[in-house]
Write a protein that holds these residues in place. Structure first.
Motif, PDB file in Angstrom:
ATOM      1  N   HIS A   1       0.692  -1.276   0.006  1.00  0.00           N
ATOM      2  CA  HIS A   1       0.107   0.286  -0.049  1.00  0.00           C
ATOM      3  C   HIS A   1       0.857   1.244  -0.038  1.00  0.00           C
ATOM      4  N   VAL A   2       1.861   1.069   1.024  1.00  0.00           N
ATOM      5  CA  VAL A   2       2.804   2.305   0.788  1.00  0.00           C
ATOM      6  C   VAL A   2       3.195   2.687  -0.564  1.00  0.00           C
ATOM      7  N   ASN A   3       3.717   1.635  -1.087  1.00  0.00           N
ATOM      8  CA  ASN A   3       4.498   1.786  -2.379  1.00  0.00           C
ATOM      9  C   ASN A   3       3.622   2.378  -3.412  1.00  0.00           C
ATOM     10  N   TRP A   4       2.256   1.665  -3.282  1.00  0.00           N
ATOM     11  CA  TRP A   4       1.197   2.204  -4.318  1.00  0.00           C
ATOM     12  C   TRP A   4       1.010   3.702  -4.019  1.00  0.00           C
ATOM     13  N   ILE A   5       0.758   3.952  -2.858  1.00  0.00           N
ATOM     14  CA  ILE A   5       0.385   5.480  -2.683  1.00  0.00           C
ATOM     15  C   ILE A   5       1.658   6.472  -3.297  1.00  0.00           C
ATOM     16  N   VAL A   6       2.842   5.899  -2.571  1.00  0.00           N
ATOM     17  CA  VAL A   6       3.808   7.007  -2.860  1.00  0.00           C
ATOM     18  C   VAL A   6       4.203   6.927  -4.684  1.00  0.00           C
ATOM     19  N   GLY A   7       3.791   6.035  -5.042  1.00  0.00           N
ATOM     20  CA  GLY A   7       3.947   5.762  -6.635  1.00  0.00           C
ATOM     21  C   GLY A   7       2.730   6.800  -7.534  1.00  0.00           C
ATOM     22  N   CYS A   8       1.669   6.702  -6.726  1.00  0.00           N
ATOM     23  CA  CYS A   8       0.500   7.564  -7.117  1.00  0.00           C
ATOM     24  C   CYS A   8       0.793   9.195  -7.107  1.00  0.00           C
ATOM     25  N   LEU A   9       1.199   9.668  -5.819  1.00  0.00           N
ATOM     26  CA  LEU A   9       1.677  10.869  -5.699  1.00  0.00           C
ATOM     27  C   LEU A   9       2.768  11.144  -6.628  1.00  0.00           C
ATOM     28  N   GLU A  10       3.751  10.559  -6.742  1.00  0.00           N
ATOM     29  CA  GLU A  10       4.651  10.670  -7.713  1.00  0.00           C
ATOM     30  C   GLU A  10       4.137  10.912  -9.259  1.00  0.00           C
ATOM     31  N   ASP A  11       3.271  10.090  -9.551  1.00  0.00           N
ATOM     32  CA  ASP A  11       2.763  10.311 -10.824  1.00  0.00           C
ATOM     33  C   ASP A  11       1.760  11.421 -11.020  1.00  0.00           C
ATOM     34  N   MET A  12       1.074  11.880  -9.912  1.00  0.00           N
ATOM     35  CA  MET A  12       0.413  13.135  -9.906  1.00  0.00           C
ATOM     36  C   MET A  12       1.306  14.272 -10.206  1.00  0.00           C
ATOM     37  N   ARG A  13       2.244  14.088  -9.332  1.00  0.00           N
ATOM     38  CA  ARG A  13       3.327  15.395  -9.475  1.00  0.00           C
ATOM     39  C   ARG A  13       3.920  15.512 -10.889  1.00  0.00           C
ATOM     40  N   ARG A  14       4.113  14.314 -11.532  1.00  0.00           N
ATOM     41  CA  ARG A  14       4.866  14.423 -12.878  1.00  0.00           C
ATOM     42  C   ARG A  14       3.646  14.896 -14.006  1.00  0.00           C
ATOM     43  N   ASP A  15       2.295  14.583 -13.406  1.00  0.00           N
ATOM     44  CA  ASP A  15       1.375  14.963 -14.552  1.00  0.00           C
ATOM     45  C   ASP A  15       1.011  16.312 -14.154  1.00  0.00           C
ATOM     46  N   GLY A  16       1.399  16.958 -13.264  1.00  0.00           N
ATOM     47  CA  GLY A  16       0.870  18.418 -12.964  1.00  0.00           C
ATOM     48  C   GLY A  16      -0.458  18.211 -12.165  1.00  0.00           C
ATOM     49  N   LEU A  17      -1.051  17.305 -11.687  1.00  0.00           N
ATOM     50  CA  LEU A  17      -2.296  16.949 -11.014  1.00  0.00           C
ATOM     51  C   LEU A  17      -2.141  17.291  -9.615  1.00  0.00           C
ATOM     52  N   ALA A  18      -3.272  17.687  -9.017  1.00  0.00           N
ATOM     53  CA  ALA A  18      -3.439  17.938  -7.642  1.00  0.00           C
ATOM     54  C   ALA A  18      -4.431  17.360  -6.717  1.00  0.00           C
ATOM     55  N   VAL A  19      -5.311  16.786  -7.494  1.00  0.00           N
ATOM     56  CA  VAL A  19      -6.463  16.051  -6.989  1.00  0.00           C
ATOM     57  C   VAL A  19      -6.834  14.621  -7.414  1.00  0.00           C
ATOM     58  N   ILE A  20      -6.882  13.768  -6.585  1.00  0.00           N
ATOM     59  CA  ILE A  20      -7.338  12.442  -7.092  1.00  0.00           C
ATOM     60  C   ILE A  20      -8.409  11.680  -6.215  1.00  0.00           C
ATOM     61  N   GLU A  21      -9.601  11.066  -6.742  1.00  0.00           N
ATOM     62  CA  GLU A  21     -10.767  10.787  -6.133  1.00  0.00           C
ATOM     63  C   GLU A  21     -11.200   9.464  -6.964  1.00  0.00           C
ATOM     64  N   PRO A  22     -11.559   8.510  -6.180  1.00  0.00           N
ATOM     65  CA  PRO A  22     -12.265   7.560  -7.175  1.00  0.00           C
ATOM     66  C   PRO A  22     -13.604   7.677  -7.472  1.00  0.00           C
ATOM     67  N   THR A  23     -14.172   7.237  -8.438  1.00  0.00           N
ATOM     68  CA  THR A  23     -15.558   7.502  -8.871  1.00  0.00           C
ATOM     69  C   THR A  23     -16.504   6.438  -8.175  1.00  0.00           C
ATOM     70  N   GLU A  24     -17.832   7.005  -8.305  1.00  0.00           N
ATOM     71  CA  GLU A  24     -18.744   6.128  -7.476  1.00  0.00           C
ATOM     72  C   GLU A  24     -18.956   4.625  -8.234  1.00  0.00           C
ATOM     73  N   THR A  25     -18.831   4.586  -9.394  1.00  0.00           N
ATOM     74  CA  THR A  25     -18.917   3.280 -10.211  1.00  0.00           C
ATOM     75  C   THR A  25     -17.777   2.417  -9.798  1.00  0.00           C
ATOM     76  N   ALA A  26     -16.615   3.094  -9.809  1.00  0.00           N
ATOM     77  CA  ALA A  26     -15.358   2.096  -9.285  1.00  0.00           C
ATOM     78  C   ALA A  26     -15.483   1.829  -7.941  1.00  0.00           C
ATOM     79  N   GLU A  27     -15.775   2.430  -7.155  1.00  0.00           N
ATOM     80  CA  GLU A  27     -15.872   2.014  -5.674  1.00  0.00           C
ATOM     81  C   GLU A  27     -17.197   1.076  -5.679  1.00  0.00           C
ATOM     82  N   ALA A  28     -18.252   1.341  -6.102  1.00  0.00           N
ATOM     83  CA  ALA A  28     -19.382   0.373  -6.177  1.00  0.00           C
ATOM     84  C   ALA A  28     -19.100  -0.897  -6.584  1.00  0.00           C
TER      85      ALA A  28
END
Ligand code: FAD
Ligand code: NAP
Length: 855
Positions: free
Chosen positions: A441-468
């Motif tokens: 989980h730690v590796n996934w989260i840090v990878g995600c934050l790195e990807d966000m930073r690389r792509d100039g993104l600031a907010v990430i959130e799952p969709t209702e469909t994906a969650e359901a």
């Protein structure tokens, strides 16, 4: 106000590693921890005997080989002080403490829409702002609120295993009561008994426990890991439980009783939770298999405990073994042979109250100097919702989770952007070696934050469909196991009022890791992301097929098998015959008789399945699947057995001539001839004349549907019902389901074309004897149950036939099966998620055959 990129709550295994990774990735981070030092679980749970139940060589960080090399575990299962020292050592070596604020509890967290940041408040008055907020608060860190009256009255000492005094407790000469018999109690009771003058254990539900055989770290295992460390750790990461272990490939009921016991005995002598429960591959899914292991462990308890009455009270019987955390002990059962130790069965003598001097149960009072509560945790969700978390639009997490937790991957939550939960509900977490799951989980989260930073993104959130979709997948997986049968903390059942939901993901660490990696590889499928360049929504469900169907598809994909339609007909037949030998056999029936009957152009083989109940029985004439080209009695044998048992009807599986040797209309002509003969000979076959239905799967269902039309047009024989399982009803191969499910679900669009090409000339395919949907009239046909599967090219033509029958006034029920594929419903005992649909098929056949029809 403190302002950082990431706030982490909790400084146990998870928070420590996360802080290290965040720093390495260049994020500013702050950790908040209620305790006054690192360690989490191993900081709080200092009761006597506390130790891990996963071997220490496995239950340790794997991210840095240096820790393996420099840290020597003293025992196979290290005691709590040593695990705490290990975590302190890691914190020191990585210089983590300078970014951890101890003795500080995070009380609330609010998502600020305007700044797209979280604002946190601590009990000590700190205010913090952060871009990302990670709950590393632990699955077993929130003690269960005490649901026993009168504790405040007790004049003696009160202890909780989950919050044990740092200075330790000496019970020498004391009269001690212990309430609870979970893992914490089972570890501490033998040691408290060594000190106490008298020990009374209050047990509500007995637990299964296996011996730890603790001692020095096994030298062989240590050397083996050292010599192939990287492979060993990689195996752990892809294993079901986060520990490399051999899981049997056979079911418990597939071997003789003697062999079963011998295998259990070998596993018992070896120890280890994962290996023990992996003695057979179906112990957590098959109740009959599970009960054999329960009985084996009960026999061990009876052999150890001298007093037969005490032994019986210690024998669990109210839940399948493994569906509550299996305990690992040293001399637990032996402790009840000591004269000063007594067991009180709270099932017989319910706990009334704690008094000034001890404990009252119905019918008896006990006086104690000290009471130990080993009453467990508000697991998995307790520590998360203990913080007042408010996401978008004022939605609180408590409200969102009021009927049970909903997450995407156990990591993220719709409506709560930039919030991550480590080992959250919906992830393997507590069903695994948690250090491996935490690192993933730690590796996934840090990878995600790195990807966000690389792509100039600031907010990430799952969709209702994906969650359901994920919640559904987690539940589907739980439902094909025995876990929901236990009143366990896995189900939230230990906390009064907590919704009863299976909390962890049972699919295994390796499967789960593959899924998380796939989410990333598919460009964060199921997430909406936003940044200065706008918002992008990549909506979708990561595992829409049923859990066991997904496993089967992965296994088959892993074999790299050639596509059937690339083979010669003979090779395709040989191949499908060989595949059929590798599946479970299906249930026993009363009798199986092979015979021959006259077809339209010569004799046809049939196989008759007679129920075990007294006859005569109603009859179901069954036609096997296989695209008119493949298949036999053998290919559909488990399904016919299953239908026979469920419907209590005689199933007569009739062969019909196959294409390309005998092309259209050989199959329906044979089918009709067979039904005529069976109807005429019902009595001599042991059947009830006039009670005859037809059934079929796939192309066999096409034959069954056509036979119903032929019988109607010929004025008989009377057919009282038709069960059409994923039927071919039309030669139009352009429907939506052909496009959506063209590939990847075993029956592919190219394979269906291959079948049609072998079976019928294009000019014949619109004939209702090939495409029953095209009949000029569908009126006056027998009542029908039409079963379709979501991921099947034939789905829409099955649904179309159901609609058309209904429009023609035929009594019809359409059973669409979510997450199933063309071949999964007939995979008896292999695809457990198909059992509910098969039960409905059996019920439909009973109904079709229940009404007596004039001969
Ligand atoms: P934790 O270690 O629970 O740490 C979470 C920390 O967060 C705690 O220190 C807590 O004080 C802090 N916290 C929570 N809320 C707040 C807040 N609002 N503000 C500030 N701080 C907060 N798992 C295994 O795999 N194998 C085992 O052998 C094993 N043995 C166990 C034995 C016991 C007695 C227990 C209770 C659990 C055991 N577990 C075992 C599970 C164990 O919890 C995990 O293995 C692991 O230690 C969890 O680490 P963590 O960092 O995720 O959470
Ligand atoms: P637990 O397994 O939930 O056990 C709690 C015990 O207290 C149960 O026997 C329960 O009985 C009893 N209890 C609770 N409320 C009660 C009440 N009102 N009256 C009477 N009895 C009551 O908790 P735990 O032992 O702390 O273990 C929790 C988990 O932590 C474990 O499953 C394991 O994952 C982890 N753990 C691991 C180890 C290890 O070996 N490494 C050690 C400790 C903990 P009922 O079952 O009837 O509710």
């Amino acid at each position: 106000m403190v302002d950082v990129d990431v706030v982490v709550v909790g400084a146990g295994f998870a928070g420590l590693y996360l802080l290290h990774r965040l720093r390495g990735a260049g994020f500013s981070a702050k950790v908040f921890e209620t305790g006054d030092d690192v360690g989490g679980t191993w900081y709080w749970n200092r009761y006597p005997g506390a130790r891990c139940d996963v071997e220490s060589l496995d239950y340790s960080y794997t991210f840095d080989p240096a820790f393996d090399a420099e840290w020597e575990w003293s025992e196979k299962y290290a005691p709590q002080p040593e695990i705490l020292r290990y975590l302190q050592h890691v914190a020191d070596k990585l210089d983590l403490r300078r970014d951890i604020k101890f003795s500080t509890r995070v009380d609330s967290a609010v998502w600020d829409e305007a700044s797209s940041r979280w604002r946190l408040r601590t009990g000590q008055g700190n205010e913090v702002s952060c871009g990302y907020y990670v709950m590393a608060t632990g699955c077993l860190s929130m003690p269960k609120a005490l649901d026993i009256d009168g504790v405040e009255r007790f004049g003696g000492d009160v202890y909780f295993t989950s919050k044990w005094p740092h200075e330790g407790v000496d019970f020498t000469g004391k009269r001690v009561g212990v309430i609870g018999t979970g893992s914490s109690a089972i570890q501490s009771i033998p040691i408290i008994a060594e000190q106490a003058a008298a020990l009374t254990v209050f047990q509500r539900t007995p637990n299964f426990s296996i011996p730890a055989y603790n001692g020095p770290v096994p030298a062989g295992k240590k050397a083996a890991i050292a010599s192939r460390r990287a492979e060993y750790r990689a195996d752990a990461r892809l294993s079901p439980g986060g520990v490399p272990a051999t899981i049997s490939e056979v079911g418990a009921m597939q071997v003789s009783e003697a062999e079963r016991i011998a295998r259990y005995e070998a596993a018992w002598q070896k120890g280890g939770i994962i290996e023990f429960l992996g003695t057979f591959n179906d112990l957590i899914a098959n109740a009959e298999s599970n009960e054999t292991l329960c009985e084996f462990v009960r026999s061990k308890i009876r052999a150890v405990v001298d007093d037969p009455a005490t032994a019986e009270v210690l024998c669990p019987s109210s839940f399948p073994i493994g569906t509550k955390r299996l305990c690992v002990d040293t001399n637990y059962y032996q402790t009840y042979n000591r004269p000063h130790v007594r067991l009180v069965d709270l099932r017989k003598h319910p706990l009334a109250t704690i008094t000034e001097t001890g404990v009252d149960v119905v019918g008896e009072s006990f006086d104690f100097d000290a009471i130990v509560f080993a009453t467990g945790f508000d697991a998995m969700t307790g520590a998360i919702v203990a913080v007042d978390i408010t996401g978008r639009n004022g939605l609180t997490l408590k409200d969102k989770w009021s009927e049970g937790p909903k997450t995407y991957l156990g990591l993220t939550i719709a409506g709560f952007p930039n919030l991550f939960t480590i080992t959250g509900p919906g992830s393997p977490s507590v069903l695994s070696n948690m250090v491996v799951s935490i690192e993933q989980h730690v590796n996934w989260i840090v990878g995600c934050l790195e990807d966000m930073r690389r792509d100039g993104l600031a907010v990430i959130e799952p969709t209702e469909t994906a969650e359901a979709g994920w919640v559904q997948h987690v539940n589907d997986f739980g439902d094909i196991t025995l876990f929901p049968r236990a009143n366990s903390w896995y189900m939230g059942a230990n906390v009064p009022g907590k919704p009863r939901v299976f909390l962890p993901y049972v699919g295994g660490v390796g499967t789960y890791r593959t899924i998380c990696d796939e989410v990333v590889a598919r460009d964060y499928l199921g997430f909406a992301v936003a940044g200065s360049s706008g918002t992008r929504v990549n909506d979708g469900v990561i595992r829409p097929v049923q859990a066991d169907v997904g496993i089967m598809l992965e296994l088959i994909a892993g074999l790299g098998l050639p596509a059937l339609e690339t083979m010669s007909v003979d090779d395709a037949r040989a191949f499908s015959t060989s595949m059929a030998t590798q599946r479970p056999p299906g249930p026993d029936v009363g009798e199986i008789v092979d015979g021959v009957l006259p077809g339209a152009a010569g004799d046809l083989d049939y196989r008759l399945y007679r129920p075990a109940s007294a006859g005569p029985h109603p009859i179901v004439v069954y036609f096997h699947g296989g695209g008119w080209v493949l298949g036999s009695h053998d290919s559909d044998d488990p399904f016919c057995r299953d239908l026979c048992v469920r419907s209590d009807a005689m199933i007569i599986s009739v062969n019909y001539r196959h294409a390309p040797e005998a092309r259209f209309p050989a199959a329906p002509d044979d089918g009709f001839a067979a039904v005529q003969w069976i109807a005429a000979n019902a009595a001599s076959l042991g059947g009830v004349p006039g009670k005859l239905a037809v059934a079929g799967w796939s192309a066999g269902a096409n034959v069954a549907a056509v036979v119903c039309q032929l019988a109607r047009d010929a004025g008989g024989p009377t057919i009282t019902g038709q069960l059409l399982v994923t039927p071919v009803t039309d030669s139009d191969l352009s429907r939506r389901s052909y496009v959506d499910n063209a590939d990847g679900y075993i029956l592919t669009a190219p394979l269906m074309r291959w079948f049609w090409d072998h079976y019928a000339d294009p000019s014949d395919r619109a004939d209702p004897k090939a495409s029953p949907l095209r009949a000029t009239s569908l009126a006056d046909l027998p009542p029908a149950l039409i079963v379709t599967c979501e991921f099947d090219p034939l789905r829409d033509e099955g649904a179309a036939y159901a609609d058309a029958l209904a429009a023609a006034g035929v009594q019809v029920r359409h059973l669409p099966c979510r997450g199933q594929i063309h071949t999964s419903l007939t995979a008896v005992d292999a695809i457990l998620s198909g059992a509910a649909a098969r039960a409905e098929m059996g019920e439909a056949l009973r109904q079709f055959l229940g009404a007596s029809v004039p001969v």
